[in-house]
Write an enzyme that holds these catalytic residues in place. Structure first.
Site, PDB file in Angstrom:
ATOM      1  N   HIS A  71       0.810  -1.220   0.000  1.00 45.36           N
ATOM      2  CA  HIS A  71       0.000   0.000   0.000  1.00 45.36           C
ATOM      3  C   HIS A  71       0.839   1.264   0.000  1.00 45.36           C
ATOM      4  O   HIS A  71       0.369   2.326  -0.409  1.00 45.36           O
ATOM      5  CB  HIS A  71      -0.962   0.005   1.195  1.00 45.36           C
ATOM      6  CG  HIS A  71      -2.127  -0.906   0.993  1.00 45.36           C
ATOM      7  ND1 HIS A  71      -2.046  -2.257   1.232  1.00 45.36           N
ATOM      8  CD2 HIS A  71      -3.384  -0.669   0.555  1.00 45.36           C
ATOM      9  CE1 HIS A  71      -3.216  -2.810   0.954  1.00 45.36           C
ATOM     10  NE2 HIS A  71      -4.042  -1.878   0.532  1.00 45.36           N
ATOM     11  N   GLY A  72       2.052   1.183   0.484  1.00 49.12           N
ATOM     12  CA  GLY A  72       2.876   2.389   0.454  1.00 49.12           C
ATOM     13  C   GLY A  72       4.141   2.245   1.255  1.00 49.12           C
ATOM     14  O   GLY A  72       4.276   1.354   2.106  1.00 49.12           O
TER      15      GLY A  72
END
Lengths: 493, 86
Positions: A339-340
């Protein structure tokens, strides 16, 4: 270009009309048109990043051919590894390089060595995690012989860059998209109207629900020290609905747009907040990602761990549970990281991994206990109670996901669970809350359908209901739509 | 242990799944009922089933065979087991 932009409102009808005017001509022309449209759509963000997508797609096309034509296992494996290195290399360089360097400098500074930080930051290509995962599944499926490398370069490039899915999914695997690309598509009125309805619902959910909630949630998370516990709880609830509305809204639009061109994409959300337990939640949330991780990481890893284990217990833990703990920990660490490049996402992933492990540990003892005290598992009170508990833990986990760093998340939580939790919220937007309640009610009523605007055209009531609901939603978009924020949260992942 | 025939193997797997994971399922489970794609069997149950198969039939299934499709029905599970069960 984003689905909720004026540019897209002009782009879509032009491509749609041109596409179906080509119907009686060659399928190849339709695919070329879709490929050009996809690259225009993606290149609208940044032409330089389009070149990255094209280079990566062509590399995957060539590697696929090389894996396919080799019968010797060792050579097939070498080409597969080359594919993994190229795709994951691109992902690591563009998405995680800054994060790894910064983490390394932080680690050294703890040991007393202070290094200067680079001011040069690598730009994050929009949708990179999505198209790299499409590419990985293309390579791995060819290697596993569940997909034949397509020699038609247009079909492969289109499957790896199809504009409805390129920015934020669903992660529609090439093994299920290429067969659709290579087959003649027929125009179908029902499918087109269904697609338009799904786009409209997605747009409503994005601009009316998500973007209005974002105004409040952003403020609550930025200025958390100024708000009471009850307001922060409201902020966490708002963000929980915002991220769902933002992402499911996008997915509905993507699936709807694909339907206009005769494509059927996989479902990405199935009303996840109505889940009774955390496993059910993950069967309903971002389905294309969770099944991707299950098939390409969790299961192969579980089998690999199982291969190494002899006996019925490992460290006093039953073998199946031990394998699950190992495979889950790795999978959810990487799901968070996907996701990051931030520790908040990793922690969020690990929280969910832990919740799933706890769920499976308590599952059998709970079943036995219920049997012993004579409670049926399907009792309404139990169902409601478990649904609320599940939603509560999901909300708490979202706080880590949304906060800028872990320290802020902990402060947010500690402020939230203070004595002011039992006061009236400082900010309480009644009109927005009424709209949200109507939205939740609509989702609950529609929970057996793929999306709330899926109408059975054989039912007479729908002849009246359909235009009425469509009018209400259009009216709501015009009246309450927040059009300033054109981006979707998942574009950054 | 004497080698089981195909029906015995299928019934053994069906009984195991029914007892462990499908008690609350109203629908009748057959050898062709989709288990994973219909959501009856989750990731943990798949591992549990894998360990059960490996212990019961004294086999080891390689990771390259770890596809949800191979575990989706009892017939497919037994077809997979047959590749290693001698």
């Amino acid at each position: 270009m984003s689905f909720n932009s004026i540019e897209f409102a002009i782009f879509l009808p032009i491509v749609f009309i041109a596409y179906w005017l080509l119907k009686n001509k060659n399928l190849r022309y339709q695919n070329i048109l879709l490929l050009i449209a996809s690259y225009v759509f993606y290149g609208w963000w940044d032409l330089r990043l389009l070149s990255l997508l094209i280079i990566l797609s062509v590399s995957n096309y060539l590697i696929g051919i090389y894996i396919n034509k080799n019968e010797i296992d060792r050579k097939r494996k070498n080409w597969m590894i080359a594919g993994l290195v190229i795709n994951l290399g691109v992902l690591v360089i563009f998405k995680y390089f800054n994060f790894f360097i910064d983490s390394f400098i932080d680690l050294l500074s703890l040991a007393g060595y202070n290094l200067p930080r680079s001011t040069t930051k690598i730009i994050l290509p929009v949708g990179i995690s999505f198209y790299v995962f499409l590419s990985l599944s293309y390579i791995l499926d060819i290697y596993k012989r569940t997909l034949n490398a397509d020699k038609n370069i247009i079909e492969v490039l289109l499957s790896l860059g199809f504009f409805p899915i390129i920015l934020a999914g669903p992660i529609q695997r090439p093994s299920t998209l290429i067969p659709q690309i290579s087959q003649k598509r027929e125009f179908n009125y029902d499918q087109t109207f269904d697609g338009l309805g799904q786009i409209l619902w997605g747009l409503f959910v994005k601009v009316v629900i998500a973007d209005n909630l974002a105004l409040y949630a952003d403020d609550f998370f930025h200025n958390y020290s100024n708000y009471s516990g009850s307001t922060l709880l409201l902020g966490a609830v708002f963000y929980t609905i915002q991220i769902y509305a933002d992402f499911s809204g996008y997915s509905n639009m993507a699936i709807g747009v694909a339907k206009l061109f005769g494509f059927s994409l996989m479902r990405n959300f199935a009303y996840p907040y109505f889940s009774r337990d955390i496993t059910e939640f993950w069967k309903r949330w971002h389905i294309s990602l969770t099944t991707w991780f299950r098939d390409y990481l969790f299961l192969p890893l579980s089998f690999a761990v199982s291969w190494k284990i002899k006996g019925s217990k490992v460290f006093y833990i039953k073998t199946d549970l031990f394998i699950y703990i190992v495979a889950s920990t790795v999978t959810w660490f990487l799901t968070g990281l996907w996701h990051g490049a931030n520790y908040t996402y990793i922690l969020w992933g690990m929280i969910h991994g832990l919740l799933l492990i706890v769920y499976h540990i308590q599952r059998n003892p709970r079943k036995k206990l219920f049997k012993k005290i004579g409670i049926t598992n399907d009792h309404l009170v139990i169902r409601i109670f478990e649904t609320i508990i599940t939603l509560f833990v999901v909300i708490i986990a979202w706080i880590f996901f949304r906060a800028d760093n872990i320290s802020i998340a902990i402060k947010y939580l500690s402020n939230m669970f203070s004595s002011s939790l039992f006061t009236y919220p400082t900010i309480f937007p009644v009109d927005l809350i009424v709209i949200i309640l109507l939205f939740i009610m609509t989702e609950w009523i529609s929970r057996e359908k793929l999306h709330p605007f899926q109408f059975d055209s054989n039912k007479k009531l729908n002849i009246v209901l359909r235009p009425v609901l469509i009018s209400i939603v259009i009216w709501a978009i015009i009246l309450w739509g927040a059009f300033k924020n054109k981006e979707f949260i998942y574009f950054h992942f | 242990m004497e080698k089981m025939n195909q029906d015995e193997m299928k019934n053994l797997v069906l009984n195991y799944l029914t007892k462990e994971y499908l008690e609350d399922v109203d629908e009748e489970i057959t050898f062709d009922t989709p288990l994973i794609s219909s959501g009856y069997v989750d990731s943990f149950s798949m591992i549990s089933l894998l360990v059960f198969l490996e212990n019961t039939f004294k086999i080891k299934i390689p990771g390259s065979k770890a596809t949800p499709e191979a575990f989706d029905t009892i017939n497919r599970i037994i077809a997979l087991v047959n590749q290693y069960y001698v």
